[in-house]
Design a protein around this motif. Structure first.
Motif, short mmCIF file in Angstrom:
data_model
loop_
_atom_site.label_atom_id
_atom_site.label_comp_id
_atom_site.label_asym_id
_atom_site.label_seq_id
_atom_site.Cartn_x
_atom_site.Cartn_y
_atom_site.Cartn_z
N GLY A 32 0.78 -1.23 0.00
CA GLY A 32 0.00 0.00 0.00
C GLY A 32 0.81 1.27 0.00
N VAL A 33 2.10 1.17 -0.28
CA VAL A 33 2.97 2.35 -0.30
C VAL A 33 2.65 3.15 -1.58
CG1 VAL A 33 5.35 3.17 -0.30
CG2 VAL A 33 4.73 1.09 0.96
N PRO A 34 2.45 4.45 -1.44
CA PRO A 34 2.04 5.25 -2.61
C PRO A 34 3.20 5.65 -3.51
CG PRO A 34 2.08 6.64 -0.67
CD PRO A 34 2.40 5.23 -0.21
N PHE A 35 3.70 4.71 -4.29
CA PHE A 35 4.69 5.03 -5.32
C PHE A 35 4.22 4.39 -6.61
CE2 PHE A 35 6.43 1.06 -3.59
CZ PHE A 35 6.74 0.34 -4.73
N GLY A 36 4.82 4.78 -7.71
CA GLY A 36 4.39 4.26 -9.00
C GLY A 36 3.30 5.14 -9.59
N HIS A 37 2.31 4.54 -10.18
CA HIS A 37 1.23 5.27 -10.85
C HIS A 37 0.09 5.53 -9.88
CE1 HIS A 37 3.18 4.67 -14.71
NE2 HIS A 37 3.47 3.46 -14.28
N THR A 38 0.32 6.37 -8.90
CA THR A 38 -0.70 6.65 -7.90
C THR A 38 -0.60 8.11 -7.46
OG1 THR A 38 -1.62 5.86 -5.80
CG2 THR A 38 0.77 5.94 -5.94
N ARG A 39 -1.61 8.58 -6.80
CA ARG A 39 -1.64 9.93 -6.26
C ARG A 39 -2.16 9.85 -4.84
NH1 ARG A 39 -3.40 9.57 -11.18
NH2 ARG A 39 -5.53 9.42 -10.57
N PRO A 40 -1.51 10.42 -3.83
CA PRO A 40 -0.20 11.08 -3.92
C PRO A 40 0.89 10.07 -4.23
CG PRO A 40 -0.81 10.78 -1.63
CD PRO A 40 -1.98 10.33 -2.45
N GLN A 41 2.06 10.56 -4.54
CA GLN A 41 3.12 9.68 -4.98
C GLN A 41 4.42 9.95 -4.23
OE1 GLN A 41 5.17 10.32 -8.86
NE2 GLN A 41 4.09 8.44 -9.43
N TRP A 42 4.95 8.93 -3.57
CA TRP A 42 6.28 9.01 -2.96
C TRP A 42 7.32 8.78 -4.04
CZ3 TRP A 42 6.13 5.53 2.03
CH2 TRP A 42 5.25 6.08 2.94
N ILE A 43 8.47 9.34 -3.83
CA ILE A 43 9.58 9.14 -4.75
C ILE A 43 10.46 8.02 -4.19
CG2 ILE A 43 11.56 10.22 -5.88
CD1 ILE A 43 8.78 11.41 -6.63
N LEU A 44 10.77 7.04 -5.01
CA LEU A 44 11.64 5.96 -4.58
C LEU A 44 13.09 6.45 -4.51
CD1 LEU A 44 10.23 2.96 -6.63
CD2 LEU A 44 10.02 3.37 -4.19
N PRO A 45 13.86 5.97 -3.54
CA PRO A 45 15.24 6.44 -3.38
C PRO A 45 16.18 5.79 -4.38
CG PRO A 45 14.73 4.85 -1.69
CD PRO A 45 13.45 5.08 -2.46
N TYR A 46 16.16 6.25 -5.62
CA TYR A 46 17.04 5.72 -6.64
C TYR A 46 18.49 5.95 -6.23
CZ TYR A 46 19.00 4.73 -11.21
OH TYR A 46 19.71 4.20 -12.25
N GLY A 47 19.23 4.90 -6.01
CA GLY A 47 20.60 5.01 -5.53
C GLY A 47 20.70 5.02 -4.02
N GLY A 48 19.57 5.13 -3.34
CA GLY A 48 19.54 5.11 -1.88
C GLY A 48 19.05 3.76 -1.40
N SER A 49 18.37 3.76 -0.27
CA SER A 49 17.89 2.48 0.27
C SER A 49 16.55 2.66 0.96
CB SER A 49 18.91 1.91 1.26
OG SER A 49 19.02 2.79 2.38
N ILE A 50 15.85 1.55 1.11
CA ILE A 50 14.59 1.50 1.84
C ILE A 50 14.77 0.47 2.95
CG2 ILE A 50 12.16 0.83 1.75
CD1 ILE A 50 12.02 1.87 -1.05
N GLN A 51 14.29 0.80 4.14
CA GLN A 51 14.36 -0.14 5.26
C GLN A 51 12.94 -0.43 5.74
OE1 GLN A 51 16.73 1.12 8.58
NE2 GLN A 51 16.53 -0.83 9.62
N LEU A 52 12.63 -1.71 5.86
CA LEU A 52 11.35 -2.15 6.38
C LEU A 52 11.56 -2.70 7.78
CD1 LEU A 52 10.08 -4.15 3.28
CD2 LEU A 52 9.55 -1.80 3.88
N ASP A 53 10.74 -2.27 8.71
CA ASP A 53 10.80 -2.78 10.08
C ASP A 53 9.46 -3.42 10.39
OD1 ASP A 53 10.79 -3.20 12.85
OD2 ASP A 53 12.10 -1.48 13.19
N GLY A 54 9.46 -4.74 10.37
CA GLY A 54 8.22 -5.48 10.62
C GLY A 54 7.70 -5.34 12.04
N HIS A 55 8.60 -5.14 12.99
CA HIS A 55 8.19 -5.02 14.39
C HIS A 55 7.44 -3.72 14.67
CE1 HIS A 55 10.26 -8.68 15.49
NE2 HIS A 55 11.34 -8.24 14.88
N THR A 56 7.97 -2.62 14.16
CA THR A 56 7.32 -1.32 14.38
C THR A 56 6.38 -0.95 13.25
OG1 THR A 56 9.11 -0.09 13.33
CG2 THR A 56 9.27 -0.47 15.72
N GLN A 57 6.35 -1.78 12.21
CA GLN A 57 5.54 -1.54 11.01
C GLN A 57 5.86 -0.17 10.42
OE1 GLN A 57 1.44 -2.34 12.02
NE2 GLN A 57 1.78 -4.53 11.92
N ALA A 58 7.16 0.06 10.23
CA ALA A 58 7.62 1.33 9.68
C ALA A 58 8.43 1.10 8.42
CB ALA A 58 8.48 2.06 10.72
N ILE A 59 8.39 2.06 7.55
CA ILE A 59 9.21 2.05 6.34
C ILE A 59 9.94 3.39 6.29
CG2 ILE A 59 7.22 2.81 4.95
CD1 ILE A 59 8.48 1.36 2.56
#
Length: 110
Positions: free
Chosen positions: A72-99
């Motif tokens: 359900g992360v708002p990236f891709g063909h959606t509005r509003p739209q987050w920008i993916l960190p091209y060249g950066g990183s994404i961290q998922l934390d299942g315990h705190t349910q945070a991205i």
């Protein structure tokens, strides 16, 4: 606006090719549920999204039961739209349910 059965086949194909066994997490975009020609009712859009998420979760879990899945992360063909960190990183934390995303670029040595 693919049908959940088609999404299930796409993700299953990744599993059959061992792509899903190589990941620690999967981020699933919030899929668009309307276009210029078709605007389903709100309840229909919510149900179709839930069905797509379930298709992804079922297939990812089938091939990698330890992967963290964030849907359900708002990236891709959606509005509003987050920008993916091209060249950066994404961290998922299942315990705190945070991205979290790091948009910084780290220069590689050499």
């Amino acid at each position: 606006m693919p049908a959940p059965a088609l999404v299930r086949r796409w993700v299953r194909a990744l599993g059959e090719r061992d792509v899903l066994t190589a990941v620690e997490g999967v981020v699933v975009a919030r899929p668009p549920m309307s276009n210029h020609e078709l605007v389903p009712l709100l309840g229909q859009r919510k149900q179709r999204r839930a069905d797509q998420y379930e298709a992804v979760i079922t297939q990812v879990t089938r091939y990698n039961k330890h992967a963290v899945i964030c849907a359900g992360v708002p990236f891709g063909h959606t509005r509003p739209q987050w920008i993916l960190p091209y060249g950066g990183s994404i961290q998922l934390d299942g315990h705190t349910q945070a991205i979290t995303a790091d948009y910084g670029f780290v220069k590689q040595p050499g």
